[in-house]
Design an enzyme around this catalytic site. Sequence first.
Site, PDB file in Angstrom:
ATOM      1  N   GLU A   1       0.795  -1.228   0.000  1.00  0.00           N
ATOM      2  CA  GLU A   1       0.000   0.000   0.000  1.00  0.00           C
ATOM      3  C   GLU A   1       0.825   1.274   0.000  1.00  0.00           C
ATOM      4  O   GLU A   1       0.335   2.333  -0.409  1.00  0.00           O
ATOM      5  CB  GLU A   1      -0.943   0.045   1.224  1.00  0.00           C
ATOM      6  CG  GLU A   1      -1.967  -1.056   1.299  1.00  0.00           C
ATOM      7  CD  GLU A   1      -1.546  -2.133   2.265  1.00  0.00           C
ATOM      8  OE1 GLU A   1      -2.256  -2.339   3.271  1.00  0.00           O
ATOM      9  OE2 GLU A   1      -0.491  -2.771   2.014  1.00  0.00           O
ATOM     10  N   ASN A   2       2.062   1.210   0.495  1.00  0.00           N
ATOM     11  CA  ASN A   2       2.862   2.437   0.545  1.00  0.00           C
ATOM     12  C   ASN A   2       3.455   2.825  -0.809  1.00  0.00           C
ATOM     13  O   ASN A   2       4.167   3.807  -0.910  1.00  0.00           O
ATOM     14  CB  ASN A   2       3.965   2.337   1.610  1.00  0.00           C
ATOM     15  CG  ASN A   2       4.872   1.144   1.417  1.00  0.00           C
ATOM     16  OD1 ASN A   2       4.417   0.045   1.129  1.00  0.00           O
ATOM     17  ND2 ASN A   2       6.160   1.345   1.589  1.00  0.00           N
TER      18      ASN A   2
END
Length: 224
Positions: free
Chosen positions: A50-51
Amino acid sequence: MTQISLSNAQIAWRAAQDIADGAYVNLGIGFPEKVAQYQPDGRRAIFHTENGLLDFGPSPAPGDEDWDLINAGKRAVTLNPGASFFHHADSFAMVRGGHLDVAILGTYQVAQNGDLANWRVGDKGVPAVGGAMDLVHGAKRVAVITDHVTKKGAPKLVEHCSFPLTGLACVTRVYTSLAVVDIEAGRFVLREKLPQISLAALQDVTGAELHITDPVVDLITPDL
């Protein structure tokens, strides 16, 4: 109940066998990250975090970490050829846009209708729902890996979740330390179980009825 059960590594191995070659996959923080270690020969998933990183590789050797290269769990990773970086917002646009084939998460509870509870309010456990709330409704398939029961012996597969929900009716398969269970038509359907445990004993540690629609396969994994 029998004391025989799969280790976390064996649960992760079993989950990895169902990931197709070239699938875009997001693995939850912690235990689910182990799934990446057990890809079958001849298959390679493309892992998303997700980052803002796509197609990362395994953790580097101790001392070789580049701490600018981490996954969402703050674990140092390496890059595969062709890996790409992107803005956090773009990462979640990928999730919400249905571009992930599979999300594999941990859990506190899974309900028989597929509701997932993998965070809690209080001093212990994951303190906020985080990106999981997007993953469970953005990925094309959501699977869970978990011990079959809590440390106190309470079922994790239940009729209704009592913890705060991450998502509604989102889980389709659960890989546990004792069995592989699908969620179909609002019920648990047993697909595989350890041969050492009887169906009655498995039902005793499951908080909702296990249905059988096809012959149950022995759950066999390598020693890891």
